[in-house]
Design a protein around this motif. Structure first.
Motif: not given
Length: 331
Positions: A68, A71, A130, A192, A211, A215, A218-219, A254, A257
């Protein structure tokens, strides 16, 4: 207490560091060998031949946190101008892929293979968003039992391992560009870590696009988990409790990132700082992927029931073929 905790974690972290160093050394010596793939292979080899030592388990588990953090730091290497240029298209593809995947797996699992509603929902979330984290989040919102979640997790991990090996080979065989491969992997693969590993195994450009695309997928976890919470609300549990579970499981890295990406693209970091961040992120990924290898258990893969595997296999083949056709046409 802090010293005791450090003593507990240190042996496992040292093992991760040893294998990460070995992975980079082998990749430097053998042409065409990727350090991240070697890192996963080393972890999996030890885990399946001799098992994970009890003294190393706490430190190895930190690999998930290192991933994490890696990322988050990866945001510094992302060009927001480049993302903006094709961002709306990638977002549209992600939304369509996730929506179609959830519906298709639900229908396939329930009506074709006769799985229970909750098992179907866990498979749909895990394969469409994810991976394990999505299955865990949705399990909390629909009150799925532990056996169902364990079964789904084993199925997802099986395909994480398979796709981690096959996607880079397919990308090379199909002569995909870095952006094509990255978006394709980000749309098709599940968890991920394997997505990032497969992307960087192809090229740095593919790693960044994989990535970013992943992501974005993932959101959507919060949206899907809230939808499932509403769908199963009549099964018991308060709405507030279910929403708290969603927030607990939501991948908060997230946010980090995006913050790092904004700071880097605003010109607030020097070129030397960006280079240092890139180096740190590279090593964090290598450490994390050693830990990812330790999570690959061949015995659990053998014990996974055939029906969930067939459901996810049909989904993966269909999504991979369709998204590959779209990506090679549009990018």
């Amino acid at each position: 207490m802090a010293r005791q905790s450090l003593r507990t974690l240190a042996p496992g972290l040292a093992l991760l560091a040893l294998f990460a160093l070995l992975a980079h050394t082998l990749a430097d010596v053998i042409p065409g060998l990727n350090a991240l793939i070697v890192a996963v292979a080393l972890g999996a080899l030890v885990a399946n031949v001799v098992g994970t030592p009890d003294w190393a388990a706490p430190g190895i588990a930190v690999g998930a946190l290192l991933l994490e953090v890696g990322i988050v730091l990866l945001g510094a290497s992302v060009s927001l101008a480049e993302v903006q240029a094709s961002g709306p298209l990638v977002i549209l593809l992600v939304v369509l892929t996730v929506a179609a995947g959830v519906v298709a797996v639900e229908l396939l699992a329930r009506r074709v293979f006769g799985l229970s509603d909750k098992m179907a929902s866990l498979l749909a979330a895990g394969s469409s968003i994810c991976g394990v984290s999505a299955a865990a989040a949705v399990a909390g919102t629909i009150d799925a039992d532990g056996d169902q979640l364990t079964h789904v997790v084993a199925t997802v991990l099986l395909f994480d391992a398979v796709t981690l090996l096959l996607f880079p080979l397919a990308g090379d065989a199909l002569a995909l560009s870095g952006k094509q491969f990255g978006v394709w992997a980000g749309l098709s693969m599940f968890s991920t870590g394997p997505v990032a590993a497969a992307g960087f195994a192809h090229s740095p450009v593919a790693g960044r696009w994989a990535t970013v695309t992943k992501l974005t997928r993932n959101s959507l976890l919060g949206v899907v988990a809230v939808g499932y919470a509403a769908r199963y609300a009549s099964d018991g549990g308060t709405s507030n409790a279910k929403l708290r579970q969603v927030w607990t499981e939501f991948p908060k890295f997230l946010v980090g990132f995006l913050v790092v990406a904004v700071v880097a693209n605003a010109g607030l970091l020097s070129s030397a700082a960006l280079a240092s961040i890139d180096t740190v992120a590279d090593w964090l990924f290598t450490l994390a992927f050693v830990g990812l290898g330790f999570d690959i258990r061949l015995s659990e893969m053998r014990d996974t029931g055939l029906t969930p595997v067939l459901v996810v296999l049909v989904h993966l083949v269909a999504v991979s073929a369709l998204t590959l056709a779209v990506v090679t046409t549009l990018f």
